[in-house]
Scaffold this active site. Structure first.
Site, PDB file in Angstrom:
ATOM      1  N   CYS A 104       0.874  -1.177   0.000  1.00  0.00           N
ATOM      2  CA  CYS A 104       0.000   0.000   0.000  1.00  0.00           C
ATOM      3  C   CYS A 104       0.909   1.225   0.000  1.00  0.00           C
ATOM      4  CB  CYS A 104      -0.913   0.033   1.220  1.00  0.00           C
ATOM      5  SG  CYS A 104      -1.864   1.584   1.333  1.00  0.00           S
ATOM      6  N   MET A 318      -4.377   5.213  -5.426  1.00  0.00           N
ATOM      7  CA  MET A 318      -3.524   4.382  -4.591  1.00  0.00           C
ATOM      8  C   MET A 318      -2.077   4.818  -4.797  1.00  0.00           C
ATOM      9  SD  MET A 318      -6.083   2.818  -6.412  1.00  0.00           S
ATOM     10  CE  MET A 318      -5.538   1.531  -7.523  1.00  0.00           C
TER      11      MET A 318
END
Length: 396
Positions: A104, A318
């Site tokens: 992430c 993201m």
């Protein structure tokens, strides 16, 4: 009937970039969860509140979106020349699994601050004032991230005037360097372009043959032209997430792309690998109004990008996909590069549903292979709550 009491585990709830997650020091986890396996997964799912057939995660720390159903485990590094090891778990909202297949990028911004505050970084490497350089080993994909964390008075500085579209309030800037970002994915051999091509024809039953760029950088990502699938690149979340047919179309593209990239052997496996690959669509610059009401002019950006995460259009971008965008933009001939006008470039500013984001990447060619030494972008992070998270003692 005997009832098992709840146990409490030291934890920190943090925002990193446009995501939120529950952070743990490895040493603070119950012994059974200190190693990979069913016990760890069960614990993290119970912490977040999954699996939840209502898809709300009411009985946990998750926020019922891909951006908020996240967990992080940090430990002193076992790798030479690194400060900490960082492991990211994307918890499925309505199904019983934790996806460990990727990083992430947004929460990467919070790892350095968490590690410093948690005493995981050698004190001799942390200045009283200035910028601490935290060397992070990203364990999911086997890559190095360098975080530049501002320090004031011996503590991590969290407040500041750095603004990030998709985050309401300003905070301190954390610059991230993703070194050698071509992802080491199982089955993909570590190649930046697993098929060996900058652009491929991807046959997707029921949709047609699409021109796609499939890249392993930051996170495995499949890029497609917006107009080829009936979009403009100016869409906001509701235009996609409120349309089950659109979501099914993107998931089909993602599944067939994953097989072509060598990440899975059969499209059926995509259902249990929701975190990777990502699928995104690109378009040339155009004016639109961001989800906050902010006007984005065509001249403000080099291209438009919309990306899906865990089956839904992301509210911003993201961080790992931003690395993929920056990397692909730096390589002439990819769909991302062509949407940005083509040619050589070492940085790109793209429009996403919440506004704009700039990411830099330097690309070069050696022996016919493209190499990107690092991608750079700025995020911010802060602690939202710290103390203990509680779960039933028989939850794992």
């Amino acid at each position: 009937m005997a009832h098992v009491p709840q146990i409490k585990i030291p934890a920190t709830y943090m925002r990193g970039g446009t995501s939120k997650g529950v952070f743990f020091r490895l040493q603070d986890l119950p012994e059974a969860a200190q190693v990979p396996g069913a016990a760890r997964d069960a614990l993290l799912m119970r912490v977040i509140g999954s699996p939840d057939p209502y898809a709300k995660q009411i009985d946990g720390m998750g926020g019922a979106t891909s951006s908020t159903s996240k967990t992080v485990i940090v430990a002193r590094s076992s790798k030479p020349d690194h400060d900490v090891d960082y492991l990211f778990g994307q918890v499925s909202i309505d199904q019983a699994f934790v996806d460990w297949s990727g990083n992430c990028g947004n929460l990467s911004a919070a790892v350095g601050p968490f590690a410093i505050s948690g005493g995981l970084v050698d004190a001799s490497r942390v200045p009283q004032d200035g910028v601490a350089t935290v060397r992070i080993w990203q364990a999911n994909i086997g890559k190095t991230i360098i975080a530049h964390v501002p320090m004031t008075g011996g503590a991590v500085q969290e407040t500041g005037d750095f603004e990030l579209d998709g985050v309401t309030f300003p905070a301190a800037e954390v610059q991230l360097e993703f070194l050698d970002p071509a992802a080491e994915e199982d089955g993909a051999g570590g190649a930046m372009f697993p098929t060996g091509h900058l652009v491929d024809d991807l046959e997707v039953p029921g949709i047609g043959t699409l021109k796609v760029t499939m890249i392993n950088a930051g996170i495995p990502t499949i890029f497609v032209n917006a107009e080829a699938i009936g979009y403009t690149g100016t869409e906001l979340q509701d235009a996609i997430n409120g349309n089950p047919e659109a979501l099914a179309k993107f998931e089909t593209i993602r599944a067939y792309g994953a097989v072509r990239m060598g990440l899975i052997k059969h499209i059926d496996e995509a259902a249990t690998r929701q975190h990777t690959p990502k699928v995104a669509y690109v378009a040339k610059p155009a004016a639109y109004t961001a989800s906050s009401g902010k006007a984005v002019a065509a001249g403000d950006v080099d291209l438009l990008v919309r990306a899906l995460s865990m089956g839904k259009l992301h509210h911003a971008m993201m961080g790992t996909a931003a690395v993929a965008i920056g990397t692909a933009a730096a390589i002439p001939g990819t769909l991302v590069n062509l949407a940005a006008g083509g040619g050589a470039r070492d940085a790109v500013r793209f429009g996403h549903p919440s506004g704009t984001l700039r990411v830099g990447a330097a690309a070069s060619q050696a022996d016919g292979e493209w190499i990107v030494t690092k991608a750079i972008m700025s995020r911010s992070a802060r602690v939202l709550m710290e103390g203990w998270v509680r779960v039933p003692g028989d939850a794992f």
